[in-house]
Design an enzyme around this catalytic site. Structure first.
Site, PDB file in Angstrom:
ATOM      1  CB  SER A  48     -14.244  23.771  -9.044  1.00  0.00           C
ATOM      2  OG  SER A  48     -13.749  23.944 -10.277  1.00  0.00           O
ATOM      3  CG  ASP A  80     -13.738  26.743  -5.376  1.00  0.00           C
ATOM      4  OD1 ASP A  80     -14.314  27.351  -4.382  1.00  0.00           O
ATOM      5  OD2 ASP A  80     -13.486  27.852  -6.717  1.00  0.00           O
ATOM      6  CD  GLU A 134     -20.244  28.534  -1.225  1.00  0.00           C
ATOM      7  OE1 GLU A 134     -19.698  28.291  -1.427  1.00  0.00           O
ATOM      8  OE2 GLU A 134     -21.111  28.340  -1.901  1.00  0.00           O
ATOM      9  N   GLY A 217     -15.823  36.670  -7.105  1.00  0.00           N
ATOM     10  CA  GLY A 217     -15.125  38.430  -6.991  1.00  0.00           C
ATOM     11  C   GLY A 217     -15.218  38.585  -8.299  1.00  0.00           C
ATOM     12  CG  ASN A 239     -12.303  30.453 -11.808  1.00  0.00           C
ATOM     13  OD1 ASN A 239     -11.686  30.065 -12.727  1.00  0.00           O
ATOM     14  ND2 ASN A 239     -13.324  29.255 -11.312  1.00  0.00           N
ATOM     15  CB  THR A 240     -14.325  34.602 -13.909  1.00  0.00           C
ATOM     16  OG1 THR A 240     -16.119  33.670 -13.479  1.00  0.00           O
ATOM     17  CG2 THR A 240     -15.309  35.006 -15.677  1.00  0.00           C
TER      18      THR A 240
HETATM   19 ZN   LIG Z   1     -16.831  29.859  -5.784  1.00  0.00          ZN
END
Ligand SMILES: [Zn+2]
Length: 288
Positions: A48, A80, A134, A217, A239-240
């Site tokens: 990111s 990202d 997006e 996701g 990611n998380t």
């Molecule tokens: Zn994202």
């Protein structure tokens, strides 16, 4: 060596998805790479704006390239969520394989205008760079959430409409689209996010005709992933869960060896935890 565009087309045809995992450092990269390499599947590394400010725009590129070359392996680098044309230009100039222009939180018109500008720049750069757009707001932080972030809702009016998506894709020429289909960035404490709207994934995919990317996701169920992938999702972002795994590995190692001062020793656990999470996701996304 296959290009990212070829890997995306192949995934689409096989009805599997390429895993996209964010990293903040070399340990994260090794964890994700080892997972993909052990399974023999292509993988995308995401950074990111914040992550590349920390790692370094060019350093992230050099690190991913080093693995691609040494192992002759289809590992790709994606910028990202990028919120301005200047930062999109920066990563295209730096040699990234793909970039996401994120205009989900600005007006539709402004989103179209800037996404189109990014696509035009990518097409003129002399390399094949994929641009993702997006549409539909799903929050912005990859973290553990106590509640659904402000501005995110799951009613039909807030989710991405297939008609608007088609208008956006036609006007911008983006290669891939990230819709809001009940997904959310971050994951709820307890680890179970709301169910995805698979019917919407299907109708958006059929209407726009380009690969869909599922963001946020982390926290979604295996069943939801399988259904989304069967209906047009070609890349899934995690990611998380990777961040949580990294921190858990690091905490465990420090607790168990409080006197250890060699980073390469206490960071090994972080690599292992990241690898385990990435591997489980890659198995799921690739039907392995
Ligand atoms: Zn994202």
């Amino acid at each position: 060596m296959k290009t990212l565009r070829e890997c995306v087309a192949e995934a689409q045809q096989k009805k599997v998805a390429i895993g996209h995992f964010n990293i903040s450092n070399l340990e994260g990269l090794w964890g994700v790479f080892k997972a993909a390499y052990s399974l023999g599947v292509p993988v995308i590394i995401g950074v990111s704006e914040g992550e590349r400010d920390f790692v370094g725009v060019h350093q992230a590129k050099a690190l991913v390239d080093s693995l691609r070359k040494e192992y002759n392996y289809p590992i790709f680098l994606n910028a990202d969520h990028t919120y301005s044309f200047d930062r999109v230009k920066e990563v295209i100039d730096a040699g990234y394989d793909s970039v996401i222009f994120d205009g989900a939180n600005i007006s539709f018109e402004e989103n179209v205008k800037l996404a189109k500008q990014c696509v035009d720049y990518a097409r003129a750069c002399g390399r094949d760079v994929l641009v993702e757009g997006e549409l539909g707001y799903i929050g912005q932080s990859s973290k553990i959430l106590d509640e659904i972030p402000e501005g995110v809702s799951f009613d039909d009016a807030s989710l991405t409409s297939p008609e608007k998506a088609k208008e956006f894709v036609d006007a911008t020429g983006v290669d891939m689209l990230a819709p809001a289909v009940g997904n959310v960035h971050g994951m709820l404490r307890g680890g179970v996010d709301p169910k995805l709207r698979i019917d919407l994934v299907k109708s958006i995919s059929e209407t726009v005709g380009i690969p869909l990317v599922l963001h946020g996701g982390s926290g979604n169920s295996g069943e939801d992933f399988k259904a989304a992938i069967a209906h047009g999702v070609v890349i899934v972002h995690i990611n998380t869960e990777i961040r949580v795994a990294y921190k858990k590995g690091l905490q465990l190692a420090l607790q168990e060896n409080p006197d250890e001062v060699a980073p390469y020793k206490f960071l090994r656990e972080a690599v292992k935890e990241v690898q385990a999470v990435a591997e489980a996701k890659l198995r799921l996304f690739n039907n392995l």
